[in-house]
Design a protein around this motif. Sequence first.
Motif, PDB file in Angstrom:
ATOM      1  N   PHE A  74       1.113  -1.083  -0.007  1.00 13.53           N
ATOM      2  CA  PHE A  74      -0.346  -0.235  -0.269  1.00 13.53           C
ATOM      3  C   PHE A  74       1.202   1.421  -0.466  1.00 13.53           C
ATOM      4  O   PHE A  74       0.651   2.736  -0.573  1.00 13.53           O
ATOM      5  CB  PHE A  74      -0.873  -0.352   1.384  1.00 13.53           C
ATOM      6  N   GLN A  75       1.964   0.686   0.032  1.00 14.16           N
ATOM      7  CA  GLN A  75       2.782   2.620   0.794  1.00 14.16           C
ATOM      8  C   GLN A  75       3.607   2.564  -1.078  1.00 14.16           C
ATOM      9  O   GLN A  75       3.522   3.624  -1.377  1.00 14.16           O
ATOM     10  CB  GLN A  75       4.338   1.854   1.392  1.00 14.16           C
ATOM     11  N   GLY A  76       3.454   1.724  -2.096  1.00 13.63           N
ATOM     12  CA  GLY A  76       3.583   2.108  -3.168  1.00 13.63           C
ATOM     13  C   GLY A  76       3.133   1.832  -3.929  1.00 13.63           C
ATOM     14  O   GLY A  76       2.755   2.712  -5.218  1.00 13.63           O
ATOM     15  N   VAL A  77       1.591   2.502  -3.254  1.00 13.57           N
ATOM     16  CA  VAL A  77       0.239   2.732  -4.775  1.00 13.57           C
ATOM     17  C   VAL A  77       1.233   4.453  -5.002  1.00 13.57           C
ATOM     18  O   VAL A  77       0.741   5.603  -3.456  1.00 13.57           O
ATOM     19  CB  VAL A  77      -0.699   2.566  -3.371  1.00 13.57           C
ATOM     20  N   GLN A  78       0.705   4.698  -5.822  1.00 13.22           N
ATOM     21  CA  GLN A  78       1.070   6.285  -6.162  1.00 13.22           C
ATOM     22  C   GLN A  78      -0.359   7.086  -5.914  1.00 13.22           C
ATOM     23  O   GLN A  78      -1.826   6.189  -6.455  1.00 13.22           O
ATOM     24  CB  GLN A  78       1.416   6.051  -7.855  1.00 13.22           C
ATOM     25  N   PRO A  79      -0.563   8.212  -5.938  1.00 11.29           N
ATOM     26  CA  PRO A  79      -1.552   8.723  -6.309  1.00 11.29           C
ATOM     27  C   PRO A  79      -2.551   8.629  -7.747  1.00 11.29           C
ATOM     28  O   PRO A  79      -1.712   9.256  -8.682  1.00 11.29           O
ATOM     29  CB  PRO A  79      -1.308  10.292  -5.667  1.00 11.29           C
ATOM     30  N   ALA A  80      -3.616   8.564  -7.714  1.00  6.78           N
ATOM     31  CA  ALA A  80      -4.547   8.981  -8.650  1.00  6.78           C
ATOM     32  C   ALA A  80      -4.467  10.027  -9.500  1.00  6.78           C
ATOM     33  O   ALA A  80      -4.701  11.198  -8.559  1.00  6.78           O
ATOM     34  CB  ALA A  80      -5.852   7.834  -8.447  1.00  6.78           C
ATOM     35  N   ALA A  81      -4.861   9.859 -10.405  1.00  5.35           N
ATOM     36  CA  ALA A  81      -4.676  11.280 -10.873  1.00  5.35           C
ATOM     37  C   ALA A  81      -6.111  12.001 -10.673  1.00  5.35           C
ATOM     38  O   ALA A  81      -6.925  11.009 -10.234  1.00  5.35           O
ATOM     39  CB  ALA A  81      -4.772  11.235 -12.985  1.00  5.35           C
ATOM     40  N   ALA A  82      -6.573  13.037 -10.690  1.00  8.65           N
ATOM     41  CA  ALA A  82      -7.943  13.637 -10.893  1.00  8.65           C
ATOM     42  C   ALA A  82      -8.885  13.051 -11.354  1.00  8.65           C
ATOM     43  O   ALA A  82      -8.549  12.871 -12.949  1.00  8.65           O
ATOM     44  CB  ALA A  82      -8.161  15.091 -11.055  1.00  8.65           C
ATOM     45  N   ILE A  83      -9.739  12.730 -11.472  1.00  8.90           N
ATOM     46  CA  ILE A  83     -11.132  12.012 -12.101  1.00  8.90           C
ATOM     47  C   ILE A  83     -11.927  12.883 -12.680  1.00  8.90           C
ATOM     48  O   ILE A  83     -12.638  14.160 -11.253  1.00  8.90           O
ATOM     49  CB  ILE A  83     -11.730  11.175 -11.381  1.00  8.90           C
ATOM     50  N   ASP A  84     -12.208  13.172 -14.142  1.00 12.34           N
ATOM     51  CA  ASP A  84     -13.775  13.943 -14.628  1.00 12.34           C
ATOM     52  C   ASP A  84     -14.334  13.837 -14.834  1.00 12.34           C
ATOM     53  O   ASP A  84     -14.795  13.004 -15.917  1.00 12.34           O
ATOM     54  CB  ASP A  84     -12.921  15.551 -15.078  1.00 12.34           C
ATOM     55  N   PRO A  85     -15.290  13.676 -13.869  1.00 13.47           N
ATOM     56  CA  PRO A  85     -16.952  12.757 -14.490  1.00 13.47           C
ATOM     57  C   PRO A  85     -18.075  13.201 -15.697  1.00 13.47           C
ATOM     58  O   PRO A  85     -18.371  13.092 -16.288  1.00 13.47           O
ATOM     59  CB  PRO A  85     -17.810  12.632 -13.004  1.00 13.47           C
ATOM     60  N   PHE A  89     -18.326  14.637 -21.067  1.00 16.58           N
ATOM     61  CA  PHE A  89     -19.890  15.195 -21.871  1.00 16.58           C
ATOM     62  C   PHE A  89     -18.654  16.276 -22.242  1.00 16.58           C
ATOM     63  O   PHE A  89     -19.300  16.923 -23.328  1.00 16.58           O
ATOM     64  CB  PHE A  89     -20.759  15.546 -20.470  1.00 16.58           C
ATOM     65  N   ARG A  90     -18.079  17.202 -21.784  1.00 13.75           N
ATOM     66  CA  ARG A  90     -17.985  18.478 -22.553  1.00 13.75           C
ATOM     67  C   ARG A  90     -17.033  18.084 -23.831  1.00 13.75           C
ATOM     68  O   ARG A  90     -16.790  18.877 -25.014  1.00 13.75           O
ATOM     69  CB  ARG A  90     -16.161  19.267 -21.458  1.00 13.75           C
TER      70      ARG A  90
END
Length: 94
Positions: A74-85, A89-90
């Motif tokens: 779990f320490q090796g898990v990198q932060p996820a990129a932001a999700i734009d829901p 649509f855009r």
Amino acid sequence: MDEDIEALRREVRHLIAMNAAAYVAITSLVATHPHPQQFHLHLVTALEAVLGSDRVAGWPEDQREIVRKVVETFQGVQPAAAIDPLASFRASSA
């Protein structure tokens, strides 16, 4: 006797499946935590507290090593990129 063995096998399969589901959920929580550095520091502190506790002192070394390896994963898990829901649509509206 065969029924008891099969019941134990079923229970082990269920525990393995539950462990896999928990792993997926926790990995997602780690990846999306708003303060990953604080989270990682807390993981290290909590791990050492658990492994040094009286409750775990009687566990065999292989079981203690599993705890350490999972937390280190779990320490090796990198932060996820932001999700734009609304991103798709855009893109389709442009």
